[in-house]
Motif scaffolding. Structure first.
Motif, PDB file in Angstrom:
ATOM      1  N   SER A  91      -1.216   5.600  13.543  1.00 56.11           N
ATOM      2  CA  SER A  91      -0.679   6.603  14.241  1.00 56.11           C
ATOM      3  C   SER A  91       0.887   6.396  13.482  1.00 56.11           C
ATOM      4  N   MET A  92       1.523   5.055  13.223  1.00 57.85           N
ATOM      5  CA  MET A  92       2.878   5.232  13.359  1.00 57.85           C
ATOM      6  C   MET A  92       3.079   5.829  11.367  1.00 57.85           C
ATOM      7  N   GLN A  93       2.158   6.584  11.020  1.00 60.09           N
ATOM      8  CA  GLN A  93       2.295   7.207   9.616  1.00 60.09           C
ATOM      9  C   GLN A  93       3.584   8.461   9.764  1.00 60.09           C
ATOM     10  N   GLY A 121       2.664   3.629   4.827  1.00 59.12           N
ATOM     11  CA  GLY A 121       1.704   3.416   4.536  1.00 59.12           C
ATOM     12  C   GLY A 121       1.577   1.748   5.238  1.00 59.12           C
ATOM     13  N   THR A 122       0.695   1.359   4.472  1.00 51.74           N
ATOM     14  CA  THR A 122       0.051  -0.112   5.152  1.00 51.74           C
ATOM     15  C   THR A 122       0.591  -1.249   3.966  1.00 51.74           C
ATOM     16  N   MET A 123       0.313  -2.744   4.407  1.00 46.14           N
ATOM     17  CA  MET A 123       0.244  -3.556   3.299  1.00 46.14           C
ATOM     18  C   MET A 123      -0.552  -4.738   4.395  1.00 46.14           C
ATOM     19  N   ASP A 124      -1.776  -5.367   3.618  1.00 44.40           N
ATOM     20  CA  ASP A 124      -2.248  -6.520   4.870  1.00 44.40           C
ATOM     21  C   ASP A 124      -1.866  -6.880   6.215  1.00 44.40           C
ATOM     22  N   GLY A 125      -2.403  -5.155   6.636  1.00 39.78           N
ATOM     23  CA  GLY A 125      -1.903  -5.364   8.309  1.00 39.78           C
ATOM     24  C   GLY A 125      -0.486  -4.373   8.610  1.00 39.78           C
ATOM     25  N   GLU A 126       0.357  -4.533   7.492  1.00 38.00           N
ATOM     26  CA  GLU A 126       1.883  -4.784   8.331  1.00 38.00           C
ATOM     27  C   GLU A 126       2.353  -3.662   7.219  1.00 38.00           C
TER      28      GLU A 126
END
Length: 447
Positions: A376-378, A431-436
């Motif tokens: 939702s934050m993308q 994006g995201t990276m390992d859930g962050e």
């Protein structure tokens, strides 16, 4: 002043413990002790311990044993153990841990200098003052980055949850006096602190003992008059969150729309067994009210699985509750029976392995909620407090209002300039990276 010996400090456990460590450091500095950055080569090390749950106790014992090895090798002279572990297990530690040369309880932090003096004169200081005494107003050596600091407004706890030993380790609830809190806040603001984190075992109760009423709302208004950019809150108890406090949180731009509200469970019978005030309907009503009145709110909570009496039905209800309320951040812990608590005497025990299994299942539920939140934050542009360059990601790292220090994750972002630690940066989430979350600097520093 002639310089005394050198002393190193190791602070374990929560932020409230860190404040006590910082106070001891200031007392030692003012008494002429040299503050060593590492235990190796120091005359003494002070280990300020946590003794709350098994994992915290194990960490403390591991640190004590590691310092004992240094002492055996001649790289350290003395070990002083302070804090909750020594308060809780003073006799056991004295009898079974020859590595320990002296101890301070949680009511004796202010005696650190005389304890060290005695220790280094080959004495065995054992200081255990009253855990219910008024809070000592002491200076601190701030050990957090210069842009972030904790502001402790109370000590102890009167909630007496059935699973918790904190009241027996930290004493009854005592609010700091209003003028002392504001004087310390003003000092931190003048030092350039940008994020102040208001902490206590229960900040919502602030003022009820000294002033006969809750004063957190007016305290927050006063803090927002200072030069802080962010005012973050830890921890708020659900039954104490009244309309006045919600209004202040919603209306004050500096108060972050991030609330840490430990609920521990949702099933009404389990809550009653825990000696928690309120029931499931109260929690649902509270979270509904908070979401309606505070746009963009991010919630954090703590949850215990496997309390005696929790069956599959109660656990399933807890999973469904999380799916419904969609709390963005949750710390999930399998129940740990602690001697001296009422829960440790309860019948209908849940097998420890089963409690851990349920915790893992709940983490899976929470992970899906977190994934949905990240999605939702993308595309959103967030104000991020830059914490510096991160070599591992070859970019910069920081936190938005939705990530508290040392508790939640980070935001990793690229930037064509070189933002400094402590700057506020506008970051578009991409994006995201390992859930962050990851993103890019779109404008630069905010003023």
């Amino acid at each position: 002043m002639k310089q005394k010996a050198s002393v190193a400090f190791i602070s374990l456990g929560c932020a409230k413990n860190l404040v006590n460590t910082e106070q001891m450091m200031a007392l030692c500095r003012d008494a002429g002790y040299a503050l060593a950055s590492e235990p190796e080569g120091a005359d003494a090390v002070v280990i300020n311990t946590c003794g709350f749950i098994d994992s915290a106790k194990e960490e403390a014992i591991d640190n004590i044993l590691a310092m004992g090895e240094l002492k055996k090798r001649g790289q350290l002279k003395k070990i002083l153990v302070a804090g909750c572990l020594s308060q809780r297990y003073r006799d056991e530690m004295r009898d079974s841990m020859p590595e320990v040369d002296g101890m301070l309880g949680t009511g004796s932090y202010g005696e650190i200098v005389s304890a060290l003096d005695e220790l280094l004169a080959d004495g065995t200081p054992m200081r255990f003052g009253s855990i219910h005494a008024p809070i000592e107003e002491l200076d601190r050596v701030i050990t957090t980055p210069p842009y972030t600091a904790y502001l402790r407004i109370a000590e102890g706890c009167d909630n007496h949850c059935a699973f918790c030993v904190i009241p027996s380790l930290r004493g009854k609830y005592r609010s700091r006096m209003w003028e002392n809190v504001l004087a310390e806040a003003k000092k931190l603001s003048d030092m350039g602190v940008k994020e102040i984190i208001v902490i206590a075992q229960d900040i919502t109760r602030y003022g009820t003992d000294n002033y006969g009423r809750r004063r957190l709302p007016e305290l927050l208004r006063e803090l927002c008059k200072l030069d802080f950019h962010w005012v973050r809150l830890h921890y708020l108890y659900p039954d104490e969150l009244d309309d006045e406090l919600i209004d202040v949180i919603a209306s004050e731009p500096k108060v972050l729309k991030y609330l840490d509200i430990p609920i521990q469970h949702c099933n009404s019978a389990i809550l009653a067994a825990m000696n928690r005030r309120g029931d499931k309907d109260d929690l649902l009503a509270l979270f509904r009210r908070l979401r309606e009145r505070i746009p963009g709110l991010v919630l954090r909570t703590s949850i215990i699985t496997g309390l005696p009496g929790e069956g599959e039905a109660e656990f399933d209800e807890l999973c469904d509750f999380l799916r419904e309320v969609r709390i963005e951040r949750a710390g999930v812990f399998p129940y740990s029976p602690e001697e001296g608590t009422r829960a440790a005497l309860m019948e209908n025990r849940v097998d420890e392995e089963e409690a851990r299994r349920r915790a893992e299942l709940l983490v899976d539920v929470q992970s899906r909620i977190m994934d949905d939140y990240n999605e939702s934050m993308q595309g959103e542009i967030l104000e991020v407090l830059c914490e510096g360059f991160d070599p591992a990601s070859m970019g910069y790292v920081g936190r938005s209002y939705a990530e508290s220090v040392d508790i939640d994750g980070k935001i990793y972002f690229s930037s064509e300039r070189e933002p400094e630690a402590g700057e506020f940066v506008r970051v578009r989430i991409t994006g995201t990276m390992d859930g962050e979350l990851t993103g890019e600097d779109v404008e630069g520093e905010l003023t």
